[in-house]
Structures are given as structure tokens and as C-alpha cells.
Design an enzyme around this catalytic site. Structure first.
Site, PDB file in Angstrom:
ATOM      1  N   PHE A  38       0.813  -1.215   0.000  1.00 35.76           N
ATOM      2  CA  PHE A  38       0.000   0.000   0.000  1.00 35.76           C
ATOM      3  C   PHE A  38       0.848   1.266   0.000  1.00 35.76           C
ATOM      4  CE2 PHE A  38      -2.024   2.806   3.410  1.00 35.76           C
ATOM      5  CZ  PHE A  38      -2.596   3.681   2.500  1.00 35.76           C
ATOM      6  N   TYR A  81       3.371  -6.481  18.008  1.00 34.89           N
ATOM      7  CA  TYR A  81       3.717  -5.649  16.862  1.00 34.89           C
ATOM      8  C   TYR A  81       4.561  -4.456  17.298  1.00 34.89           C
ATOM      9  CZ  TYR A  81       3.133  -2.220  13.123  1.00 34.89           C
ATOM     10  OH  TYR A  81       3.367  -1.274  12.165  1.00 34.89           O
ATOM     11  N   LYS A  89       8.569  -3.681  16.406  1.00 37.00           N
ATOM     12  CA  LYS A  89       9.017  -2.455  15.735  1.00 37.00           C
ATOM     13  C   LYS A  89      10.093  -1.753  16.570  1.00 37.00           C
ATOM     14  CE  LYS A  89       6.937  -1.852  11.764  1.00 37.00           C
ATOM     15  NZ  LYS A  89       7.758  -1.756  10.530  1.00 37.00           N
TER      16      LYS A  89
END
Length: 322
Positions: free
Chosen positions: A12, A133, A137
Site C-alpha cells: 500500500f 507488533y 518495531k
């Protein structure tokens, strides 16, 4: 002429880098070939596989790596999958950058490194991730910090965007638009919680703006659009762009009850459905992140939050919504 390796460039956000960068200026390394029209060089590969990254760099004139490749689904994948890509994949990128004497790395992290907070996040805060998540990161950021510290000429730019939305996005915001369009959406309680969001064209242009200002060491920037909107304002803006209205407001506890049958289906099928108690709870949670550090350096977004939402609805209406 290529000078940039764009990992995850078929996705995207990557699709918008294809629009804003010269097609002979970068190489796209991704597991899948772009589904959109493109002229830039494409190499099939996985950042978790050292030989794949080496293949993308060998014999090329790469001076900068922009790392978009990531595991980023909110729900439905395992802890290790996040870290395999977001941490170990970043470690491989750093190893190969050292091997090919590349001094510049741009890493797309996330505001998820802050965890859920009631106060507004900024880059001076200590990260406190509360999800696999966000933790993965942050682990990727730590790998880059160590890499930069090993050589005083190395430059790292870390972008921490909020939820990114816009044309070609098939995830959270598109699901929200579809729900509002179908009449199944409801405001959860007062819906007065701020939900920071980021329009994709603004995010990419902000990244290119900051890349011109990279310097030795590590720079960290949040990205969120202005004005900051509440969940109710986001829902009403989308509904207005669809020529519809959100007619129902449901108490928080009742909204969570609505998600229970979907939780059971998710558990039985393993599918990642757009409705669940976790998603409904997230809708009612405040996620307020400031990008003042970036704006104070002179970057002015082309689109407001309202503009971005309307542009995405236009894309949604023009695309195949079946």
C-alpha cells in the site's frame, strides 16, 4: 541510476512511493510483484533471507535503503512472525548495508512503540509497547541504533506513523468505510476519543522531505495529520462523503457484546475478520500522537485529515467494492 532500495515496495505505502519517485531512481524488493502499474525494477525477495537482499544490492548503485517490509496486522498472527520480519529482517538489512557500504537507512516503525496512553505521545517519550507488533518495531529500531553507532557516517531516519490510510489501502480504514457504507457501523458510546490517522500521500512526502535532511546518527519522527479528529468525527466525515449518516450510537458494553459471535468464528476458522471484540475495543481507545516535531521543521502536509478521508472515499467509490 538507481540509488534507493525500497523493501516492501509492492504494498500500500510502496505504491505511493512509485508515484512520487522517479521510476529509474529505485529498485523494489518484495515477496510479491506489484498489482499496480509500475515501471521501476522489481526483484522478488524476502528481507528475512540474506541472499535475497544481497541479490537486490549486488551490482546496483544503492546509497539508501527505505525499509517498508513488515508484519503489521493488528490481529491474527503469532508473536514470532512479527519479530522474524520487523527485528531479524532489519538485522539482515543492516548487515548487508554494511557489506555494501550503504550509509543511509529509512525505517518505517510505528506509534505502536508507545503503547496505549491517555496523554499525547511525542518523540521524547520512552517507548512502552504493549503489543507484539509494537515490541517488534521497537526491536527493529534498536537494531538500527546499534548499526548507526558502529560508524559515525551512518544515518538512520525512523518514521513512526499512526494508522496510514488512503487509495490502495485494503485494511482498517477501508473496512471502516465499507461498514459505514453498508449501514452496519455505529458510534461506540460518546466516541469522543481522539484517533490519530495519517493520509498516505502526506506520509510519503514527509519521508522524502526528511530524507533530504538526514544527518549522521538517528533521527526519529512521528507522523499524524492535522486536525486531530475523534472517532465520531472520522465516522461522520466518511458518512458525509458517502452521502449517508451514522444513525446509531451503542453503549460500549453493548458494542463489545456485538463482537462476541465474531470472536467465536475467528477462533473456529482462524480467519482475520473485520469485526471482533478486540477491534471494537480498539475503536473506543484513544490514540493521540503528535507530529509537531516534524511540522516545526517546516513540513506542511498537502492534505488535511478531512481532505484525506474524502480522497479515500472517492477511491473507494471508484474501485470494485464487491
Amino acid at each position: 541510476m538507481q540509488s534507493i532500495l525500497l523493501t516492501g515496495g509492492s504494498g500500500f505505502i510502496g505504491s505511493h512511493f512509485h508515484k512520487l519517485l522517479s521510476q529509474d531512481e529505485f529498485i523494489n524488493l518484495d515477496l510479491v510483484k506489484p498489482s499496480f502499474n509500475h515501471q521501476a525494477s522489481y526483484i522478488e525477495g524476502d528481507i528475512r533471507i540474506e541472499d535475497d537482499v544481497r541479490k537486490a544490492l549486488d551490482g546496483k548503485n544503492i546509497t539508501t535503503i527505505i525499509s517498508l517490509a513488515a508484519k503489521h496486522h493488528d490481529f491474527g498472527i503469532g508473536h514470532d512472525e512479527y519479530f522474524d520480519t520487523n527485528e531479524e529482517g532489519t538485522r539482515i538489512i543492516c548487515k548487508l548495508a554494511s557489506e555494501f557500504n550503504i550509509k543511509n537507512i529509512v525505517f518505517y516503525s510505528s506509534v505502536a512503540v508507545y503503547g496505549i496512553r491517555q496523554n499525547v505521545s511525542n518523540e521524547e517519550m520512552n517507548p512502552e509497547p504493549d503489543s507484539p507488533y509494537g515490541a517488534s518495531k521497537l526491536a527493529g529500531e534498536k537494531v538500527l541504533e546499534q548499526w548507526a553507532a558502529e560508524n559515525s557516517e551512518r544515518r538512520v531516519l525512523i518514521i513512526r506513523p499512526t494508522i496510514v490510510f488512503g487509495p490502495n489501502n485494503l485494511a482498517n480504514m477501508r473496512n471502516l468505510i465499507r461498514q459505514i457504507d453498508s449501514g452496519l457501523y455505529f458510534h461506540l458510546g460518546k466516541a469522543d476519543n481522539v484517533k490519530s490517522i495519517a493520509y498516505v500521500e502526506n506520509v510519503v512526502e514527509a519521508t522524502l522531505f526528511l530524507m533530504k535532511r538526514m544527518r549522521p546518527g538517528v533521527l526519529v519522527y512521528n507522523y499524524a495529520d492535522e486536525p486531530q479528529l475523534t472517532a465520531r468525527q472520522i465516522g461522520d466525515t466518511i458518512a458525509d462523503a458517502l452521502n449517508k449518516k451514522v444513525k446509531l450510537t451503542v453503549p460500549r458494553f453493548a458494542g463489545i457484546l456485538v463482537g462476541l459471535p465474531f470472536d467465536l468464528i475467528i477462533k473456529l476458522t482462524g480467519k482475520n475478520l473485520p469485526i471482533s471484540t478486540a477491534r471494537i475495543k480498539k475503536l473506543g481507545t484513544q490514540t493521540y500522537h503528535s507530529a509537531k516535531k516534524l511540522f516545526n521543521e517546516g513540513y506542511t502536509p498537502k492534505y488535511t485529515t478531512y481532505d484525506g478521508l474524502r480522497k479515500m472515499v472517492q477511491w473507494y467509490k471508484a474501485s470494485d467494492n464487491s
